[in-house]
Every structure is written in structure tokens, then in C-alpha cells.
Write an enzyme that holds these catalytic residues in place. Structure first.
Site, PDB file in Angstrom:
ATOM      1  N   VAL A  61       0.808  -1.221   0.000  1.00 46.97           N
ATOM      2  CA  VAL A  61       0.000   0.000   0.000  1.00 46.97           C
ATOM      3  C   VAL A  61       0.839   1.268   0.000  1.00 46.97           C
ATOM      4  CG1 VAL A  61      -1.988  -1.050   1.124  1.00 46.97           C
ATOM      5  CG2 VAL A  61      -0.206   0.013   2.530  1.00 46.97           C
ATOM      6  N   TYR A  62       2.143   1.160   0.187  1.00 52.00           N
ATOM      7  CA  TYR A  62       2.970   2.361   0.193  1.00 52.00           C
ATOM      8  C   TYR A  62       3.036   2.930  -1.218  1.00 52.00           C
ATOM      9  CZ  TYR A  62       4.655   0.902   4.845  1.00 52.00           C
ATOM     10  OH  TYR A  62       4.750   0.537   6.161  1.00 52.00           O
ATOM     11  N   SER A  63       2.322   4.044  -1.429  1.00 52.38           N
ATOM     12  CA  SER A  63       2.300   4.720  -2.737  1.00 52.38           C
ATOM     13  C   SER A  63       1.880   3.777  -3.849  1.00 52.38           C
ATOM     14  CB  SER A  63       3.668   5.364  -3.039  1.00 52.38           C
ATOM     15  OG  SER A  63       3.996   6.308  -2.052  1.00 52.38           O
TER      16      SER A  63
END
Length: 345
Positions: A61-63
Site C-alpha cells: 500500500v505504500y504509494s
């Protein structure tokens, strides 16, 4: 660099690791964490490896996967020199099967992460949140399949309650499936809730803590001071609403002691806050979230020395809060004696 066992496993991890959430940052949250491209990321990885930091943590989900892609590019050609930790389970889309840890979601999430990271295995794979809609047996049997396929080597969790972890560990023991060995947790001088239940659980069940946001969501960087406005460059100006809340007077009380200790030791405020964590029970690795070389180099200075018992006691006192029920009556009893130093409150 000190290397520590990751929980009840044979894997050794560095006392400090690097959080790649600052790679490829986009959006209202991650865009303020950091926006390192592959070139910048490669330089940060170089600095880490030179210092003995070989564990890099990220998540799908990071970026929207950009963090994993940039990390994969930054470690290209030296996969054998690094340990990769990533996570899945939080929503990555609007579809009914784009959240949680069901069998199809996990199988797809791991395969997609492997592509983004440019590798054929993940050293540590963690569930990013508990999925109440999927039976733990389905989750663990799927993770067992992925480990047997050689795609994962160790497994862990993040942001789980104690009962959720214990339910999974009991199922692993009952069926002979791999056990979780890591618990990625929020823990800092301004956020000591980990100590009430999850720390004793980790000590008893052999889960090593990987600490995220060790500087209290940017509050313990040395830039936040009593009676002063936030600096213009502080990410707290844009991201405070996303992070765990902190009572203001308690924060300033802690910062006052950190400032005193910085003057006594010649160390920076972040170095002292991280060093305190490194001496806490069950902590296997503290994840650094530096946005640039200067921050990273300063944070790496948290190892190679140690606060003394008196300095630790002052930080303990400044950051202490009363534990919630049922922790507060029982932490005074003999069962906690082996958790040295004692828990907060």
C-alpha cells in the site's frame, strides 16, 4: 551493527533497519513521507549497507506499490546482500477481493509483490492488519503453501491485537503450520501501548518486535519544542491527523528530558529516542524512516553506545502513563519481573 534473532527463529536481523515508505512517495500521506526515486534510493541503500543495515521494510500500500518497485530497483544486483520485508492485507482497490487476507488475495498479493521487488522470494512477509472475515486456518494454510513454494521464508503480523495473534499461533501449533516470528508495531517514548499486552506476549511466544515510527510520527526529531511553532519543513504540518495522537504536555515533558540528555551525551534527540527503544525487551529491530542522507546518517548514530540506567530511568519517568485495565494492577506483580526494564506506568 548489532544483529539480533528475529523472535523464535534462526534469522538474524540488524538492530536498525530501513523503512522504504519514503521511496516513490505519492498522495496526501506518502507524498509527505518522502519521494526518493531509484537513484536517491540506491544511495540510501548504499549508506545502509555500509553501516551494516541489511533489512529493508516496505508494503504493497505504500504509494500504490511504488515503494516496492523503487526498492527493487535500488537493490538490483545485490539481492543476496539484503533482507526484504513487505506487507499485505490493507485495501489496495475498491473491489471485494482487494482487501483482507483471503487465499486468493494473499496468493495474488505475494506474486505481485515479487514482480515489483524484482525477486523470487521475500525474507519476511507480514499481514498488515487482521482480517476478521477470513478464518485463521485459511490464512495460515495459504502462508504455509507460499513458504513451501519458496516464495516466503518467514512470516509475521502488524497492527494485530494480542488475542488475534494467539488465535493464529494456536492454529499453527494445532496443524503444524509455520508460526509468526515477527510483530511490526508502533512503539516510541510517546507511544508505549505496545508494553501493556503485546510485549509480554512477544516475550512469552517468541515474536520479535520490528518498531515502526520510533520517533513518534516525527514528534521526537528535535524540531518540536515547547512554546514554538512547528517548522515549515516538518511533515507533521500535513500528516499529524494520520498518526497516533499524543497529549501535548506529555510530549513536551519527554522532549525536555531528551534535550537534557542530548546536552549530557553529545548525541542528537533522535539518536537518544532510538537508543532507548533498542534497550527495551523483545525489540529485534527499529525501522528508520529517513527522507534524506542527512537524516539517515544521524539516525544510524543511535547504535554503538548506550544510555546508562539513570538516563533510561529519567526517560521512563517522563514518558510514563497509567496502563489501562487489566494491565495496571498486574504489572506490579512478579510475572513482569523478567521484562527488564519494567514497563511504563
Amino acid at each position: 551493527m548489532d544483529y539480533r534473532p528475529l523472535g523464535r527463529s534462526g534469522l538474524k536481523v540488524p538492530a536498525l533497519s530501513f523503512g522504504a515508505g519514503t521511496f516513490g512517495g505519492t498522495g496526501p500521506l506518502f507524498g509527505h513521507w518522502g519521494t526518493a526515486d531509484a537513484t536517491e534510493a540506491r544511495r540510501l541503500v548504499d549508506i545502509c549497507l555500509d553501516a551494516g543495515v541489511n533489512l529493508f521494510d516496505t508494503a504493497d500500500v505504500y504509494s500504490d506499490g511504488a515503494s516496492e518497485r523503487v526498492l527493487g530497483e535500488a537493490i538490483r544486483g545485490r539481492r543476496d546482500k539484503v533482507l526484504i520485508s513487505t506487507k499485505a492485507g490493507l485495501p489496495t482497490g475498491e473491489g471485494p477481493n482487494e482487501a483482507g487476507t483471503s487465499r486468493p488475495r494473499l496468493l495474488r498479493a505475494v506474486d505481485e509483490a515479487l514482480v515489483r521487488l524484482g525477486t523470487d522470494y521475500i525474507d519476511l512477509f507480514q499481514l498488515h492488519a487482521f482480517d476478521a472475515a477470513t478464518p485463521v486456518e485459511e490464512v495460515l494454510s495459504t502462508l504455509d503453501t507460499l513458504i513451501r513454494a519458496g516464495k516466503l521464508r518467514y512470516i509475521g503480523v502488524s497492527n494485530f491485537a494480542g488475542w488475534q495473534i494467539m488465535k493464529a499461533l494456536a492454529a499453527s501449533e494445532r496443524h503444524g503450520w509455520p508460526r509468526y516470528v515477527a510483530n511490526q508495531v508502533y512503539y516510541s517514548l510517546v507511544g508505549r501501548d505496545y508494553e501493556w499486552e503485546l510485549m509480554p506476549l512477544g516475550a512469552d511466544q517468541g515474536l520479535g518486535a520490528l518498531v515502526w515510527s520510533p520517533l513518534g510520527w516525527g514528534r521526537l526529531t528535535g524540531k518540536v519544542r515547547r512554546g514554538a511553532s512547528l517548522p515549515a519543513g516538518s511533515r507533521l504540518n500535513a500528516t499529524a491527523e494520520f498518526g497516533p495522537p499524543v497529549e501535548e504536555e506529555r510530549l513536551y515533558r519527554i522532549v525536555d528530558v531528551l534535550d537534557e540528555l542530548a546536552g549530557e551525551t553529545g548525541r542528537s534527540v533522535p539518536q537518544i529516542a532510538i537508543n532507548w527503544l533498542l534497550q527495551r525487551p523483545t525489540v529485534a529491530s527499529v525501522i528508520l524512516g529517513a527522507r534524506n542522507e542527512a537524516q539517515l546518517i544521524d539516525n544510524l548514530g543511535a547504535v554503538g553506545w548506550a544510555l546508562d540506567a539513570g538516563q533510561i530511568a529519567r526517560l521512563d519517568a517522563a514518558s510514563a502513563v497509567t496502563a489501562p485495565y487489566p494491565a495496571f494492577p498486574y504489572r506490579r506483580q512478579a510475572g513482569f519481573a523478567r521484562l527488564d526494564p519494567p514497563m511504563a506506568g
